[in-house]
Design an enzyme around this catalytic site. Sequence first.
Site, short mmCIF file in Angstrom:
data_model
loop_
_atom_site.label_atom_id
_atom_site.label_comp_id
_atom_site.label_asym_id
_atom_site.label_seq_id
_atom_site.Cartn_x
_atom_site.Cartn_y
_atom_site.Cartn_z
N ASP A 1 0.72 -1.33 0.21
CA ASP A 1 0.04 0.00 0.07
C ASP A 1 0.73 1.44 0.02
OD1 ASP A 1 -2.05 -1.61 0.14
OD2 ASP A 1 -2.82 -1.23 2.47
N ASP B 1 -7.75 -8.46 9.28
CA ASP B 1 -7.31 -7.07 8.70
C ASP B 1 -7.20 -5.97 9.72
OD1 ASP B 1 -7.12 -8.24 5.94
OD2 ASP B 1 -9.42 -8.03 5.84
C1 BGC Z 1 -0.74 -6.82 9.66
C2 BGC Z 1 0.21 -7.46 9.99
C3 BGC Z 1 0.17 -8.84 9.83
C4 BGC Z 1 -0.41 -9.33 8.23
C5 BGC Z 1 -0.76 -10.63 7.62
C6 BGC Z 1 -1.21 -6.90 8.36
O1 BGC Z 1 -2.66 -6.28 8.14
O2 BGC Z 1 -0.79 -5.34 9.85
O3 BGC Z 1 0.51 -7.46 11.32
O4 BGC Z 1 1.29 -9.79 10.02
O5 BGC Z 1 -1.82 -8.23 7.94
O6 BGC Z 1 -2.03 -11.12 8.47
#
Ligand code: BGC
Length: 595
Positions: free
Chosen positions: A310, A534
Amino acid sequence: MKLNLLRGGRHPRLRRALAASAALLAGGGMVVVAATQASAAAGCRVTYTVNQWNTGFTANLTVTNLGDPINGWTLRWTFSGNQQITQSWNSRFSQSGQQATLTNEAWNGNLGTNASTNPGFNASYSGTNEIPTSFTLNGTPCTGSVTGSPTGGPTSPTSGPTSPTSGPTSPTSGPTSNPPPGTHLDNPYVGARPYVNPDWSAKAAAEPGGSRIANQPTGIWMDRIAAITGTGGARGLREHMDTALQQGANLIQVVIYDLPGRDCSALASNGELGPDEIDRYKTEFIDPIAEIFADPAYRSLRIVAIIEIDSLPNLVTNAGGEAGATEMCRIMKENGNYVKGIQYALSKFHAIPNVYNYIDAAHHAWLGWDSNFGPAADLLASTAAGAVGGYDTVDGFIVNTANYSALTEPYFNINTTFNGVSVRQSKWVDWNQYVDELTFAQAFRQRLTGAFGNDIGMLIDTSRNGWGGPNRPTGPPTSASNIDDFVNQARIDRRIHAGNWCNQSGAGLGERPRATPAAGIDAYVWIKPPGESDGASQPIDNDEGKGFDQMCDPNYGGNARNGNNPTGALPNAPLSGHWFSAQFQELMQNAYPPL
Ligand code: BGC
């Protein structure tokens, strides 16, 4: 056409075989088959004996370790047909496409030199059932001459082939082996045996029905400095790489995700580094990761680095003036630390021949408008141009990471009209130039070849964009009253708004990971591990720097970036990255292709 004004801010981030001869089956009852033997000068010998009937077979193997004693074994091979293992004994099985794996049980992992073990399995198949031509044991090929002769008579033969007519010849090629050190492949996914993260796998397998997908390769997220050494019981990077070697894998997917001022347009994945902490990013995050990547012990691993989800897209669409712009994105654009951080990562990783850099390029419902598409491509190019090694530091780009955008909309495309009105005029498409990820990824790649050349390839994260289940349309609309109605009936992407990104209700697992699925696409991958949230649906105190983003609250009415629509987020969600059982269950239920 306008409308471009809406989009700028509107989309936010995304969230995010020796036997040459086939033992052909004619039909009918249980018949024989063949046994073949593959012996290796150095590593291992495998005897593979088959009893088959018209829709299935039993294989019994003898695996002999010809090398040094081992503590834990993984046997791999590639089927040449549609064989699918359904059950195993004296071993655990997994299968990804044609790639089959047996690993030891807790009690039969130790194999001294010349010691043997006898795993076996049942499998289904149709058509022909060729015996695999080559095996690896803990990554070492079991090569050698092949002698095959049928053993064991049919248990109840009725008709069908009696035995192979021509004997097996020597093995020629098996699964693609690793390139010699220093070789950098065009597409690292070709011939890859991707690493399965046991930390994720254990959580998936613990869910009812989860074992159906627990053997899929998913991304390893380096989402904070502490993740390098391991957090919360999860493996650190070195341990992952060591485990990958033990699995006999030759590819590992590592997400690099800790920029200063991270996740500037949202709050759910804000990180630990403040906007100015570029030096810490370089020395405490990228340097130690690069040091591990560069360890010669890992030279046989193709290391896919997914670079900073992003971030650059946010500088294009959310850093000033647009409806959804944020102060943090403005700061990150002004101080240049996203660009500098990515240039540093690209430079360091590119110096390591077995690392493959893929930069995040958002998704169609973020960059698909002309006003975003070109500027984003230009920013990706100028960023790479400023890295040591320039455009060559980049192997490709990834789209749809952790997002939910449909791979392909089967019942309409960008040129579809209804009663003379273009789908682009619908509220859902909103003048976008793309209606799905595959068309966007291919077009964006084409645009990027201008700077990066023809060698670049795209990855598409298909972990959660399946959109199956009861609400999936089964054909084009038959009774629409206007263009909105038409698109809403036709689309498989059932989100309320394409700008919604957090824990989307109704979503399902998408295409299973595989190489070269379409022109220009290096692979479909599961970078977001299904079942990991998320973002929290309500504020939760934490020491990860994570904020609370209302886009994760099912009761929030939305913002400028999702056209002020409800969020479509599932309730009771934990912090981003944390295990979200209810979502995992729904993703399995709504999987497309179905599980
Ligand atoms: C989070 C991370 C996580 C990743 C995979 C992201 O949205 O901020 O901490 O490791 O997702 O689940």
